[in-house]
Enzyme design. Structure first.
Site, PDB file in Angstrom:
ATOM      1  N   CYS A 254       1.747   5.624   0.600  1.00 19.97           N
ATOM      2  CA  CYS A 254       2.419   4.656   1.210  1.00 19.97           C
ATOM      3  C   CYS A 254       1.786   3.248   1.526  1.00 19.97           C
ATOM      4  O   CYS A 254       0.435   3.150   1.553  1.00 19.97           O
ATOM      5  CB  CYS A 254       2.523   5.247   2.922  1.00 19.97           C
ATOM      6  SG  CYS A 254       3.473   6.718   3.172  1.00 19.97           S
TER       7      CYS A 254
ATOM      8  N   CYS B 200       0.160  -3.605   4.468  1.00 21.32           N
ATOM      9  CA  CYS B 200       0.818  -3.155   3.355  1.00 21.32           C
ATOM     10  C   CYS B 200       0.907  -3.811   2.388  1.00 21.32           C
ATOM     11  O   CYS B 200       0.901  -5.037   2.282  1.00 21.32           O
ATOM     12  CB  CYS B 200       2.387  -2.964   4.118  1.00 21.32           C
ATOM     13  SG  CYS B 200       3.514  -2.440   2.819  1.00 21.32           S
TER      14      CYS B 200
ATOM     15  N   CYS C 296       8.710  -7.290  -0.625  1.00 19.19           N
ATOM     16  CA  CYS C 296       9.395  -6.972   0.746  1.00 19.19           C
ATOM     17  C   CYS C 296       9.100  -8.388   1.684  1.00 19.19           C
ATOM     18  O   CYS C 296       7.995  -8.945   1.358  1.00 19.19           O
ATOM     19  CB  CYS C 296       8.498  -5.929   1.378  1.00 19.19           C
ATOM     20  SG  CYS C 296       9.143  -5.340   3.109  1.00 19.19           S
TER      21      CYS C 296
ATOM     22  N   GLU D  20       8.841   0.485  -8.017  1.00 20.65           N
ATOM     23  CA  GLU D  20       8.108   1.877  -8.070  1.00 20.65           C
ATOM     24  C   GLU D  20       8.634   2.827  -7.354  1.00 20.65           C
ATOM     25  O   GLU D  20       9.534   2.664  -6.328  1.00 20.65           O
ATOM     26  CB  GLU D  20       6.624   1.762  -7.577  1.00 20.65           C
ATOM     27  CG  GLU D  20       5.709   0.770  -8.235  1.00 20.65           C
ATOM     28  CD  GLU D  20       4.296   0.798  -8.109  1.00 20.65           C
ATOM     29  OE1 GLU D  20       3.427   0.220  -9.074  1.00 20.65           O
ATOM     30  OE2 GLU D  20       3.934   1.498  -7.397  1.00 20.65           O
TER      31      GLU D  20
ATOM     32  N   CYS E  96       4.182  -6.882   6.740  1.00 23.08           N
ATOM     33  CA  CYS E  96       3.321  -6.195   7.647  1.00 23.08           C
ATOM     34  C   CYS E  96       1.874  -6.145   6.921  1.00 23.08           C
ATOM     35  O   CYS E  96       1.672  -6.237   5.696  1.00 23.08           O
ATOM     36  CB  CYS E  96       3.801  -4.839   7.516  1.00 23.08           C
ATOM     37  SG  CYS E  96       5.235  -4.457   8.329  1.00 23.08           S
TER      38      CYS E  96
ATOM     39  N   CYS F 291      10.341   9.385  -3.368  1.00 22.97           N
ATOM     40  CA  CYS F 291      10.240   8.132  -2.585  1.00 22.97           C
ATOM     41  C   CYS F 291      10.687   7.069  -3.153  1.00 22.97           C
ATOM     42  O   CYS F 291      10.371   6.549  -4.211  1.00 22.97           O
ATOM     43  CB  CYS F 291       8.760   8.143  -2.168  1.00 22.97           C
ATOM     44  SG  CYS F 291       8.455   6.573  -1.223  1.00 22.97           S
TER      45      CYS F 291
HETATM   46  N1  SAH Z   1       9.830  -0.839   5.362  1.00 24.99           N
HETATM   47  C1  SAH Z   1       9.846   0.485   5.708  1.00 24.99           C
HETATM   48  C2  SAH Z   1       9.624   1.522   4.669  1.00 24.99           C
HETATM   49  C3  SAH Z   1       7.864   1.046   4.502  1.00 24.99           C
HETATM   50  S1  SAH Z   1       6.765   2.085   3.532  1.00 24.99           S
HETATM   51  C4  SAH Z   1       9.073   0.767   6.732  1.00 24.99           C
HETATM   52  O1  SAH Z   1       8.323  -0.117   7.265  1.00 24.99           O
HETATM   53  O2  SAH Z   1       9.385   1.808   7.503  1.00 24.99           O
HETATM   54  C5  SAH Z   1       6.901   3.745   4.635  1.00 24.99           C
HETATM   55  C6  SAH Z   1       5.651   3.885   5.871  1.00 24.99           C
HETATM   56  O3  SAH Z   1       4.373   3.284   5.064  1.00 24.99           O
HETATM   57  C7  SAH Z   1       5.925   2.621   6.597  1.00 24.99           C
HETATM   58  O4  SAH Z   1       5.625   3.426   8.020  1.00 24.99           O
HETATM   59  C8  SAH Z   1       4.634   1.594   6.538  1.00 24.99           C
HETATM   60  O5  SAH Z   1       4.401   1.254   7.622  1.00 24.99           O
HETATM   61  C9  SAH Z   1       3.836   2.549   5.877  1.00 24.99           C
HETATM   62  N2  SAH Z   1       2.502   2.024   5.180  1.00 24.99           N
HETATM   63  C10 SAH Z   1       2.508   0.760   4.686  1.00 24.99           C
HETATM   64  N3  SAH Z   1       1.314   0.213   4.212  1.00 24.99           N
HETATM   65  C11 SAH Z   1       0.616   1.117   4.427  1.00 24.99           C
HETATM   66  C12 SAH Z   1      -0.815   1.510   4.316  1.00 24.99           C
HETATM   67  N4  SAH Z   1      -1.610   0.869   3.678  1.00 24.99           N
HETATM   68  N5  SAH Z   1      -1.276   2.779   4.811  1.00 24.99           N
HETATM   69  C13 SAH Z   1      -0.711   3.662   5.369  1.00 24.99           C
HETATM   70  N6  SAH Z   1       0.594   3.462   5.562  1.00 24.99           N
HETATM   71  C14 SAH Z   1       1.175   2.317   4.980  1.00 24.99           C
END
Ligand code: SAH
Length: 359
Positions: free
Chosen positions: A331, A117, A110, A90, A114, A103
């Site tokens: 995000c 996420c 991934c 995406e 986390c 973005c």
């Molecule tokens: N792998 C990279 C890019 C991930 S997406 C990283 O972890 O930085 C970018 C941001 O969105 C990251 O800070 C991630 O932790 C955040 N993110 C992921 N899921 C989320 C959610 N459900 N709500 C808010 N932020 C989120």
């Protein structure tokens, strides 16, 4: 066979020379695709037959499966099936009055897992190639009247776990699209060796580090990679990057109700980051609830109070408005619903992993 946005200027020149085209054609093609950022079909300074031939020799890598818009059309999300295996990825376009931000995803899925996420909940499918990352920006640009001036590596995947493709894409954004290094943001969950490598590169891109917690115990729960690279190591690598690049660092912090949003946690975070100030800034992202994680977002007042407390502690903080929430473009929401359904249709099933706190 190369794809349209994987092909380097030299490869394009070689292809055209092989067809007996005059030497200036290579420059026309490259300028059309990268300086004008137009789709190949619109490069009308090329003869139609040549455009067709190029289109066949250099196919696109991404097939659009779905696109949706929100925020009065200012936010658009695409779901693509990548050529070859149909891996689903995406891309999100965010348009502002004078410019646009794209973005990009660097992996289908991934492996970082986390807990909050959506991409992490779905597991890892494969790395994307540099061409697939570059094409995401080209395709988003084709849909945007505003020029894309910013690229953020905040889509699906962990960019520094796919280092070579990520860096090759960064170089193409800078050298071919002409996007300045400061307007290219690489976001990492804290892959320390990748951060160190980044510090030695020729382009000082902006680095964003996803923290989400002020202590190792909580961070290890939210971000499993913290067990391998704990906070002290991540912050040391961030400091190294700051020294090498001279760029202000961003720290991302998803605000999760009752988990990481207490005043004492703001104080602890301020103590942790004060040493970076004013060269560091915290972006507070209210959690976007995802299907596999049961906790709620912090209420707006609690987010505002947390930001204020960080400022009082000497650390700059901004509350990020979440764009595209209603189309799952915010995000960490990428590839929920539509994406998961589609990728199983394409024969690349998405693993839904049950996580702690999952519903
Ligand atoms: N792998 C990279 C890019 C991930 S997406 C990283 O972890 O930085 C970018 C941001 O969105 C990251 O800070 C991630 O932790 C955040 N993110 C992921 N899921 C989320 C959610 N459900 N709500 C808010 N932020 C989120």
């Amino acid at each position: 066979m190369s794809t349209r946005y994987a092909a380097t200027p030299d490869e394009i020149a070689g292809l055209l020379a092989g067809w007996g085209e005059p030497g200036y054609r290579a420059r026309q093609v490259w300028e059309g695709l990268y300086k004008r950022r137009a789709p190949l079909e619109e490069l009308t300074n090329l003869p139609l037959a040549l455009r067709r031939r190029l289109g066949e020799a250099l196919p696109l890598a991404l097939e659009q499966v779905h696109s949706s818009s929100a925020d009065d059309g200012e936010t658009t999300k695409w779901l693509w099936a990548a050529g070859g295996d149909g891996a689903s990825i995406e891309t999100v376009l965010m348009r502002y009055p004078a410019r646009a931000t794209v973005c990009v995803s660097t992996q289908a899925g991934c492996a970082m897992a986390c807990s909050f996420c959506a991409t992490g909940q779905a597991g890892f499918e494969r790395h994307l190639t540099a061409g697939e990352v570059v094409e995401q920006v080209a395709r988003a640009q084709h849909a945007s009247p505003q020029r894309v001036g910013n690229v953020v590596f905040m889509g699906m995947g962990e960019p520094l776990a796919n280092y070579d493709a990520t860096w090759a894409a960064v170089e193409r954004f800078h050298d071919d699209f002409g996007i300045s290094a400061r307007h290219i943001t690489v976001s990492t969950v804290g892959v320390v060796p990748g951060m160190r490598r980044l510090a030695r590169e020729r382009l000082p891109v902006t680095l964003a580090v996803s923290l989400h917690a002020p202590d190792d115990a909580l961070r290890s729960e939210l971000v499993p990679l913290n067990r391998r690279y704990p906070l002290a190591e991540v912050l040391a690598a961030a400091r190294e990057y700051l020294a090498a690049s001279g760029r202000r660092l961003s720290f991302e912090y998803a605000m999760i109700g009752g988990v990481n949003d207490a005043p004492a946690q703001a104080d602890a975070l301020a103590r942790l980051l004060r040493g970076f100030s004013p060269a560091a800034h915290v972006n507070l992202i209210p959690l976007n609830p995802t299907p596999g994680y049961g906790m709620p977002a912090s209420p707006p007042r609690r987010v505002a109070a947390f930001a204020e407390r960080l400022r009082q502690g000497g650390v700059g903080a901004t509350v990020r408005r979440n764009r595209g929430t209603d189309i799952d473009a915010a995000c960490g929401q990428l590839r929920t619903r539509h994406g998961a359904a589609k990728s199983s249709n394409l024969g690349a099933p998405v693993r839904m992993v049950q996580r702690r706190g999952g519903s």
